[in-house]
Design a protein around this motif. Structure first.
Motif, PDB file in Angstrom:
ATOM      1  N   VAL A 289       0.640  -1.193  -0.041  1.00 33.25           N
ATOM      2  CA  VAL A 289      -0.034   0.339  -0.069  1.00 33.25           C
ATOM      3  C   VAL A 289       0.994   1.211   0.083  1.00 33.25           C
ATOM      4  O   VAL A 289       0.628   2.246  -0.654  1.00 33.25           O
ATOM      5  CB  VAL A 289      -0.843   0.006   1.195  1.00 33.25           C
ATOM      6  N   PHE A 290       1.780   1.494   0.812  1.00 32.34           N
ATOM      7  CA  PHE A 290       2.924   2.527   0.998  1.00 32.34           C
ATOM      8  C   PHE A 290       3.532   2.552  -0.570  1.00 32.34           C
ATOM      9  O   PHE A 290       3.591   3.629  -1.194  1.00 32.34           O
ATOM     10  CB  PHE A 290       4.153   1.959   1.580  1.00 32.34           C
ATOM     11  N   GLY A 291       3.951   1.380  -1.033  1.00 30.85           N
ATOM     12  CA  GLY A 291       4.781   1.511  -2.238  1.00 30.85           C
ATOM     13  C   GLY A 291       4.240   1.923  -3.465  1.00 30.85           C
ATOM     14  O   GLY A 291       4.690   2.665  -4.410  1.00 30.85           O
ATOM     15  N   ARG A 423      -2.996   5.095   3.289  1.00 29.39           N
ATOM     16  CA  ARG A 423      -3.067   5.758   1.731  1.00 29.39           C
ATOM     17  C   ARG A 423      -3.387   7.499   2.016  1.00 29.39           C
ATOM     18  O   ARG A 423      -2.618   8.218   1.379  1.00 29.39           O
ATOM     19  CB  ARG A 423      -4.196   5.127   1.047  1.00 29.39           C
ATOM     20  N   ASN A 424      -4.241   7.555   2.821  1.00 32.30           N
ATOM     21  CA  ASN A 424      -4.604   9.114   3.005  1.00 32.30           C
ATOM     22  C   ASN A 424      -3.535   9.973   3.907  1.00 32.30           C
ATOM     23  O   ASN A 424      -3.354  10.942   3.652  1.00 32.30           O
ATOM     24  CB  ASN A 424      -6.051   9.301   3.629  1.00 32.30           C
ATOM     25  N   ASN A 450     -10.531  -3.521  -1.219  1.00 29.93           N
ATOM     26  CA  ASN A 450     -10.956  -2.389  -2.252  1.00 29.93           C
ATOM     27  C   ASN A 450     -10.096  -0.934  -1.595  1.00 29.93           C
ATOM     28  O   ASN A 450     -10.926  -0.143  -1.046  1.00 29.93           O
ATOM     29  CB  ASN A 450     -12.389  -2.073  -2.235  1.00 29.93           C
ATOM     30  N   TRP A 451      -8.912  -1.018  -1.482  1.00 26.67           N
ATOM     31  CA  TRP A 451      -8.268   0.159  -0.456  1.00 26.67           C
ATOM     32  C   TRP A 451      -7.921   1.416  -1.485  1.00 26.67           C
ATOM     33  O   TRP A 451      -7.588   2.340  -0.902  1.00 26.67           O
ATOM     34  CB  TRP A 451      -7.145  -0.553  -0.017  1.00 26.67           C
ATOM     35  N   LYS A 452      -7.961   1.148  -2.808  1.00 24.82           N
ATOM     36  CA  LYS A 452      -7.446   2.076  -3.760  1.00 24.82           C
ATOM     37  C   LYS A 452      -8.540   3.387  -3.906  1.00 24.82           C
ATOM     38  O   LYS A 452      -9.200   3.346  -4.967  1.00 24.82           O
ATOM     39  CB  LYS A 452      -7.052   1.776  -5.028  1.00 24.82           C
TER      40      LYS A 452
END
Length: 589
Positions: A289-291, A423-424, A450-452
């Motif tokens: 998620v970071f990358g 992410r935020n 569904n994180w994006k």
């Protein structure tokens, strides 16, 4: 069928009784034994396979444990453990209450120094050598260090000191051109040019530091190793042997993909094929998620820079390195340099994301204070592997970062609870902050596929209420929110109020006033050390404002947490779902 040699060896003393002609067969058996165990039990593979002959040769030639052998990091020490009396219980490696994955002084007299982080072997072995000389003891002191580790600043400090001492110090450079990821930097290029059979370099950096340099030699050839040992034994003072090995030696797949087979998980011992995990529908790893988020942000902002000390794969900075190779940097095993490099770039208007594991950021503490926070430079520290990490054990648990960062002025500490929050907050930091920020997130996977989602700016220092209640309040830090939510399911919804704190510093004081005015019992849950951690920040707030509510701390106790699965360790620490339920039962009955 030929009788097993390995099964007759329970100590180096047993090893030294066999003829040298049988050592190649022993090496074959030792490799097969390591492959058999790691294929099903998991662990670090490639590094230990690469030093099988070297390990046997060292224990065969030197009089261990009188002669003191120090391994750097310890990823490569499986063969060492097997030959020093731990063969029969080696299948407990990295398991709860089993053998440590790294050399450990309390585990064996042959483990002369506890390791786990890189580049400590030269300083430790030199310290032993100086002490032996002061004690009037005649013994050898051998540090085995890799080409990635020797490029670290601490290794150079040790070399610099050792070169002006008259000690029985041996430094064996295990040169395989890779650490966890491929080695980088000018020293790596220098060593590569000094390959086996090449003409000796006129300007030798090691000899310039007053070492007797020998090599490079083939580290898989017993005759070459013993010949070099015999010659160096006659040399007075510190000596340096350059040994070339191949990481993953003996397992074709491990030789071909040295990054993956550093710690491949379970694999087929015959073919070497990694056994696939059913990951199609699993949520992403936090590091990914970071990358991946960083790549998105970098596409929109040309000033974004990524930096990591030797962990491009582990931190997933590799995605940005592939997309923007001129804006993403692997600086090698050099955490101090990584932090101050980030600070320098920030002074020139760059938005720097410095990705470092929690346990490794400890090595750059002065730089965080002196070079970043004191100058209030808005470096963005992305602290991977925060909290309990599992099988790597006490040397790698990321449980101290909240405590050691909370006391630093100017520094924001963000603790996102899930992938979307991570992410935020990365997005928020990329927009520009007036202060440096540490964003901590755990090892492993989250819970959201569904994180994006569309980016949303987060207000610094603002918590969020997850659930309202009337009996008790739980203040949750980071991904502990998932355990809290699961643990409270069986209780009536109006009993327990749940707050996702989001930030340890600055605290959401408005929210805390509301909580303390409403509840007489408050539980804090964190995956970091209670001592100096989030709970103490809450207690300090309560004392300052003269609240007298009962504050119950759930977190890592004041002790080093050893190895086991994350679930096992959370249960022992009292922060698992089961443990939180137990605390709630006691509070609510």
């Amino acid at each position: 069928m030929e009788t097993s040699i390995l099964n007759t060896i329970n100590s180096p003393e047993d090893l030294r009784k066999i003829s040298s002609e049988r050592l190649p067969q022993l090496a074959k058996e030792l490799r097969e034994f390591i492959i058999d165990i790691v294929a099903t039990k998991e662990g670090h593979l490639g590094a230990s396979l690469g030093v099988v002959e070297l390990t046997i040769a060292l224990h065969y030639f030197f009089n261990t444990p009188k002669d003191l052998l120090v391994w750097d990091v310890g990823h490569q020490a499986y063969g060492h453990k097997i030959l020093t009396g731990r063969r029969q219980n080696f299948d407990t490696n990295r398991k709860l209450n089993g053998l440590s994955g790294f050399p450990k002084r309390t585990e064996s007299i042959f483990d002369t120094f506890g390791v786990g982080h890189s580049s400590t072997s030269i300083s430790a072995a030199l310290g032993m050598a100086i002490a032996s000389k002061l004690n009037g003891e005649k013994k050898q002191h051998i540090a085995v260090i890799g080409d990635a580790s020797i490029a670290s600043g601490m290794a150079f400090e040790g070399l610099n000191h050792a070169g002006v001492t008259d000690t029985d110090l041996w430094i064996i450079l295990n040169d395989n051109a890779i650490g966890i990821d491929p080695s980088v930097g000018a020293l790596k290029e220098y060593l590569t040019k000094a390959g086996i059979g090449k003409k000796p370099k006129q300007a030798n950096i090691i000899e310039a530091l007053n070492f007797h340099y020998s090599g490079p030699i083939d580290g898989h050839n017993f005759d070459s190793l013993f010949s070099a040992f015999e010659k160096l034994k006659k040399v007075k003072g510190p000596k340096f042997l350059h040994v070339i090995t191949k990481k993953g030696k003996g397992l074709q797949k491990a030789e071909e993909d040295q990054v993956k087979y550093h710690a491949p998980g379970k694999f087929d011992k015959e073919t070497g094929e990694v056994i696939p995990k059913n990951e199609e529908k699993l949520p992403p790893k936090f590091q990914d998620v970071f990358g991946l988020t960083l790549v998105e942000l970098a596409k929109e902002n040309k000033n974004i820079i990524g930096i990591t000390p030797a962990m491009p794969t582990g931190s997933s900075l590799k995605f940005m390195m592939e997309e923007f190779p001129d804006r993403a940097f692997d600086v090698g095993i050099a955490e101090q340099h990584a932090v101050t490099l980030s600070a320098g770039m920030t002074t020139q208007g760059k938005v720097v994301f410095c990705a470092i594991y929690s346990t490794f950021l400890q090595r750059a503490y002065d730089q965080v204070i002196h070079d970043v926070a004191l100058q209030n430079l808005p470096v963005i520290f992305c602290i991977d592997r925060a909290g309990l990490v599992g099988e790597d054990g006490a040397t790698h648990q990321g449980v101290f970062d909240i405590a050691y960062l909370r006391c630093i002025p100017n520094l924001i500490i963000a603790t996102p609870a899930d992938e979307v929050e991570l992410r935020n907050i990365l997005y928020t930091a990329s927009l520009g902050l007036e202060n440096p920020i540490a964003i901590r997130y755990p090892r492993g996977r989250g819970n959201i596929n569904n994180w994006k989602k569309t980016f949303k700016k987060i207000e610094i220092g603002r918590s969020r209420k997850i659930q309202s209640g009337e009996k008790v309040a739980i203040l949750s830090v980071g991904n502990m929110l998932q355990n809290v939510k699961e643990a409270t399911k069986k209780f009536s919804e109006n009993f327990i109020e749940i707050i996702d704190m989001r930030f340890v510093k600055p605290l959401d004081e408005k929210r805390l006033h509301q909580v303390f005015k409403k509840f007489t019992t408050i539980i804090t849950v964190e995956d970091g050390a209670i001592s100096g951690g989030f709970n103490e920040a809450v207690i300090s707030f309560a004392n300052q404002h003269r609240y007298n509510s009962s504050i119950i701390p759930l977190g890592i106790p004041d002790e080093f947490i050893e190895h086991g699965t994350i679930e096992e360790l959370q249960n022992l620490a009292g922060i698992s779902v089961k443990a939180i339920k137990k605390t709630l039962d006691e509070v609510l009955t």
